[in-house]
Design a protein around this motif. Structure first.
Motif, PDB file in Angstrom:
ATOM      1  N   GLU A 234      70.936  22.272  33.624  1.00  0.00           N
ATOM      2  CA  GLU A 234      71.408  21.050  32.998  1.00  0.00           C
ATOM      3  C   GLU A 234      71.559  19.934  34.023  1.00  0.00           C
ATOM      4  O   GLU A 234      72.085  20.157  35.120  1.00  0.00           O
ATOM      5  CB  GLU A 234      72.750  21.282  32.299  1.00  0.00           C
ATOM      6  CG  GLU A 234      72.696  22.242  31.131  1.00  0.00           C
ATOM      7  CD  GLU A 234      72.113  21.594  29.888  1.00  0.00           C
ATOM      8  OE1 GLU A 234      71.991  20.353  29.863  1.00  0.00           O
ATOM      9  OE2 GLU A 234      71.780  22.343  28.947  1.00  0.00           O
TER      10      GLU A 234
ATOM     11  N   ARG B 150      71.176  12.351  33.611  1.00  0.00           N
ATOM     12  CA  ARG B 150      70.510  12.473  32.315  1.00  0.00           C
ATOM     13  C   ARG B 150      70.328  11.108  31.660  1.00  0.00           C
ATOM     14  O   ARG B 150      69.282  10.786  31.119  1.00  0.00           O
ATOM     15  CB  ARG B 150      71.313  13.385  31.395  1.00  0.00           C
ATOM     16  CG  ARG B 150      70.613  13.680  30.058  1.00  0.00           C
ATOM     17  CD  ARG B 150      71.609  14.266  29.065  1.00  0.00           C
ATOM     18  NE  ARG B 150      72.277  15.399  29.632  1.00  0.00           N
ATOM     19  CZ  ARG B 150      71.804  16.644  29.604  1.00  0.00           C
ATOM     20  NH1 ARG B 150      70.651  16.877  29.013  1.00  0.00           N
ATOM     21  NH2 ARG B 150      72.477  17.634  30.142  1.00  0.00           N
TER      22      ARG B 150
ATOM     23  N   ARG C 124      66.752   9.396  30.757  1.00  0.00           N
ATOM     24  CA  ARG C 124      66.423   8.966  29.393  1.00  0.00           C
ATOM     25  C   ARG C 124      66.048   7.483  29.375  1.00  0.00           C
ATOM     26  O   ARG C 124      65.105   7.076  28.683  1.00  0.00           O
ATOM     27  CB  ARG C 124      67.605   9.219  28.458  1.00  0.00           C
ATOM     28  CG  ARG C 124      67.835  10.686  28.111  1.00  0.00           C
ATOM     29  CD  ARG C 124      68.842  10.805  26.984  1.00  0.00           C
ATOM     30  NE  ARG C 124      69.191  12.181  26.678  1.00  0.00           N
ATOM     31  CZ  ARG C 124      68.478  12.989  25.892  1.00  0.00           C
ATOM     32  NH1 ARG C 124      67.355  12.549  25.356  1.00  0.00           N
ATOM     33  NH2 ARG C 124      68.882  14.229  25.649  1.00  0.00           N
TER      34      ARG C 124
END
Length: 216
Positions: free
Chosen positions: A132, A138, A142
């Protein structure tokens, strides 16, 4: 109107350099794992993270992969290079297709690889397994992925608009169109052997007259 905001899962996978560069460029279609990813990985996306440079992998790429690997000073490590869709997950010996890049025991078969416009720094997780991303990384991945997709879409829309506009134009005149002279009645005109002026042979257009045909 639908207000669904469901997103596909985004996991991370650490790929040692210089193999990560080949995955980023779409040359290597599969990432080898030692353990199977979670079930939601299939159909989701993975962030391709560049791990440390591995001389053994570089030698294998040079001898068996058919690709001259990049030198350590020419590539990045500790960054997210690209995002790809997981098209298939396989376990040896079952594979969706043959590839010299697949050694197993688990393979992530990638499709629609999108290179990020800006590299995102990250502390790489364990090699050969999915992990993760930190939440801030993250979000940055994105955002970079969306920017790259939007740029590609804008380029395609511009190309489509230019193509449609080109198809709307009148076709360029052919050599026949350039040489053939038409009368107002849309019949071909021929040069008069006397005065060399073009004349129409249609009697409804009236007789042709030149100085040699004139009479006192």
């Amino acid at each position: 109107m639908s207000t669904c905001t469901t997103r596909k899962p985004l996991l991370a996978v650490t790929v040692p350099q210089p193999l990560a560069r080949s995955v980023e460029l779409g040359t290597a279609p599969v990432v080898n794992l030692s353990v199977a990813p979670p079930p939601e990985a299939l159909g989701g996306y993975v962030a391709v993270c560049a791990g440390e440079y591995d001389e053994g992998i570089a030698h294998w790429m040079d001898v068996h992969g058919g690709i001259r690997p990049f030198a350590p000073e020419d590539i990045h490590t500790g960054t997210v290079l690209a995002v790809a869709r997981v098209a298939a997950v396989s376990q040896w010996p079952d594979v969706p297709r043959e590839s010299r890049w697949y050694v197993g025991p688990v393979g992530l078969w990638l499709a629609d690889v999108i290179r990020l416009p800006e590299l995102v720094p990250v502390e790489p997780g364990p090699v050969a397994q999915c992990w993760e991303l930190p939440e801030d990384v993250r979000a940055a991945v994105r955002a970079g992925y969306k920017a790259a997709r939007d740029a590609a879409k804008a380029l395609w829309d511009d190309f489509s608009a230019r193509s449609a506009k080109a198809l709307e134009r009148e076709p360029a005149p052919t050599l026949k169109d350039k040489l053939l002279r038409l009368c107002s009645c849309r019949r071909a005109m021929t040069p008069c052997p006397s005065c060399k002026a073009f004349r129409c042979l249609n009697p409804d257009c009236g007789p042709h007259a030149c100085h040699q045909e004139a009479h006192p």
